[in-house]
Motif scaffolding. Structure first.
Motif, mmCIF file in Angstrom:
data_model
loop_
_atom_site.group_PDB
_atom_site.id
_atom_site.type_symbol
_atom_site.label_atom_id
_atom_site.label_comp_id
_atom_site.label_asym_id
_atom_site.label_seq_id
_atom_site.Cartn_x
_atom_site.Cartn_y
_atom_site.Cartn_z
ATOM 1 N N PHE A 1 0.970 -1.644 0.299
ATOM 2 C CA PHE A 1 -0.137 0.417 0.219
ATOM 3 C C PHE A 1 0.653 1.187 -0.105
ATOM 4 O O PHE A 1 0.541 2.310 -0.683
ATOM 5 C CB PHE A 1 -0.665 -0.041 0.881
ATOM 6 C CG PHE A 1 -2.285 -0.954 0.775
ATOM 7 C CD1 PHE A 1 -2.814 -0.746 -0.047
ATOM 8 C CD2 PHE A 1 -2.092 -2.496 1.948
ATOM 9 C CE1 PHE A 1 -4.037 -1.799 0.094
ATOM 10 C CE2 PHE A 1 -3.110 -3.005 1.547
ATOM 11 C CZ PHE A 1 -4.564 -2.921 0.952
ATOM 12 N N LYS A 2 1.955 1.056 0.605
ATOM 13 C CA LYS A 2 3.564 2.244 0.578
ATOM 14 C C LYS A 2 3.765 2.201 -0.742
ATOM 15 O O LYS A 2 3.242 3.686 -1.646
ATOM 16 C CB LYS A 2 4.559 2.091 1.563
ATOM 17 C CG LYS A 2 3.563 2.617 2.520
ATOM 18 C CD LYS A 2 5.412 2.389 3.936
ATOM 19 C CE LYS A 2 6.168 3.699 3.038
ATOM 20 N NZ LYS A 2 7.386 2.751 3.989
ATOM 21 N N LEU A 3 3.666 1.635 -0.990
ATOM 22 C CA LEU A 3 4.192 1.378 -3.118
ATOM 23 C C LEU A 3 2.568 1.992 -4.245
ATOM 24 O O LEU A 3 2.972 2.933 -4.560
ATOM 25 C CB LEU A 3 4.711 -0.246 -3.610
ATOM 26 C CG LEU A 3 5.751 -0.183 -3.204
ATOM 27 C CD1 LEU A 3 6.256 -1.421 -3.262
ATOM 28 C CD2 LEU A 3 6.875 1.039 -4.110
ATOM 29 N N TYR A 4 1.450 1.799 -3.632
ATOM 30 C CA TYR A 4 0.390 2.314 -4.348
ATOM 31 C C TYR A 4 0.507 3.715 -4.113
ATOM 32 O O TYR A 4 0.094 4.038 -4.946
ATOM 33 C CB TYR A 4 -0.913 0.990 -3.416
ATOM 34 C CG TYR A 4 -1.844 1.808 -4.315
ATOM 35 C CD1 TYR A 4 -2.719 1.640 -5.854
ATOM 36 C CD2 TYR A 4 -3.141 2.373 -3.033
ATOM 37 C CE1 TYR A 4 -3.894 1.740 -6.239
ATOM 38 C CE2 TYR A 4 -3.604 3.470 -3.393
ATOM 39 C CZ TYR A 4 -4.677 2.900 -5.077
ATOM 40 O OH TYR A 4 -5.945 3.520 -5.325
ATOM 41 N N LEU A 5 0.635 4.403 -2.855
ATOM 42 C CA LEU A 5 0.679 5.634 -2.653
ATOM 43 C C LEU A 5 1.711 6.013 -3.259
ATOM 44 O O LEU A 5 1.638 7.247 -3.624
ATOM 45 C CB LEU A 5 0.087 5.908 -1.217
ATOM 46 C CG LEU A 5 -0.579 5.409 -1.015
ATOM 47 C CD1 LEU A 5 -1.012 5.301 1.015
ATOM 48 C CD2 LEU A 5 -1.814 5.979 -0.944
ATOM 49 N N SER A 6 2.476 5.933 -3.499
ATOM 50 C CA SER A 6 3.808 6.641 -4.456
ATOM 51 C C SER A 6 3.592 5.697 -6.301
ATOM 52 O O SER A 6 5.064 5.797 -6.528
ATOM 53 C CB SER A 6 5.464 6.377 -3.866
ATOM 54 O OG SER A 6 5.831 5.015 -3.404
ATOM 55 N N ALA A 7 2.924 5.399 -6.015
ATOM 56 C CA ALA A 7 3.591 4.997 -7.702
ATOM 57 C C ALA A 7 3.036 5.875 -8.257
ATOM 58 O O ALA A 7 2.547 7.062 -8.765
ATOM 59 C CB ALA A 7 2.208 4.340 -8.040
ATOM 60 N N PRO A 8 4.146 6.335 -9.491
ATOM 61 C CA PRO A 8 4.649 6.756 -10.759
ATOM 62 C C PRO A 8 3.470 6.836 -12.237
ATOM 63 O O PRO A 8 2.744 5.708 -12.223
ATOM 64 C CB PRO A 8 6.030 6.297 -11.152
ATOM 65 C CG PRO A 8 5.923 5.374 -11.134
ATOM 66 C CD PRO A 8 5.036 4.660 -10.040
ATOM 67 N N VAL A 9 2.998 8.180 -12.720
ATOM 68 C CA VAL A 9 2.406 8.190 -13.928
ATOM 69 C C VAL A 9 1.383 7.530 -13.907
ATOM 70 O O VAL A 9 0.839 7.812 -12.992
ATOM 71 C CB VAL A 9 3.707 7.288 -15.287
ATOM 72 C CG1 VAL A 9 2.863 7.688 -16.067
ATOM 73 C CG2 VAL A 9 5.276 7.541 -15.098
#
Length: 107
Positions: free
Chosen positions: A37-45
């Motif tokens: 979920f941290k990666l989801y919130l910082s997802a690019p493009v």
């Protein structure tokens, strides 16, 4: 999927979007919901639009894991933040929760 990931060249793996996708896949495969979920919130493009196709399923899986691991009650806001739900929804829930607890104290 592992076969197609192993055929990626080093140049392709160094691209920021591909790196992020590999991290998402790794955290998903390991059931590391916090990192997912941290990666989801910082997802690019445009990655969040792709992740939105299966995020509800992962939120349910994370909630099931949380309810199995926490015996005592935990803060609703913490749970909402862990599964990457909008913060304004979390604040609204806390306001309703606090109003509800205040009403119960008077009865």
């Amino acid at each position: 999927m592992n076969i197609s990931l192993s055929t990626l060249s080093v140049e392709m793996q160094s691209h920021p979007v591909v790196k992020h996708a590999l991290r998402i896949r790794s955290s998903w495969a390991l059931c590391n919901y916090h990192r997912f979920f941290k990666l989801y919130l910082s997802a690019p493009v445009m990655c969040p639009y792709l992740i939105n196709l299966f995020i509800q399923r992962e939120r349910l899986q994370a909630l099931m894991a949380l309810t199995k691991s926490y015996v005592s009650c935990c803060c609703v806001c913490l749970v909402y933040c862990l599964i990457a739900v909008c913060v304004s929804v979390c604040l609204f829930i806390n306001n309703v929760y606090f109003k509800h607890t205040l009403l119960l104290q008077y009865y």
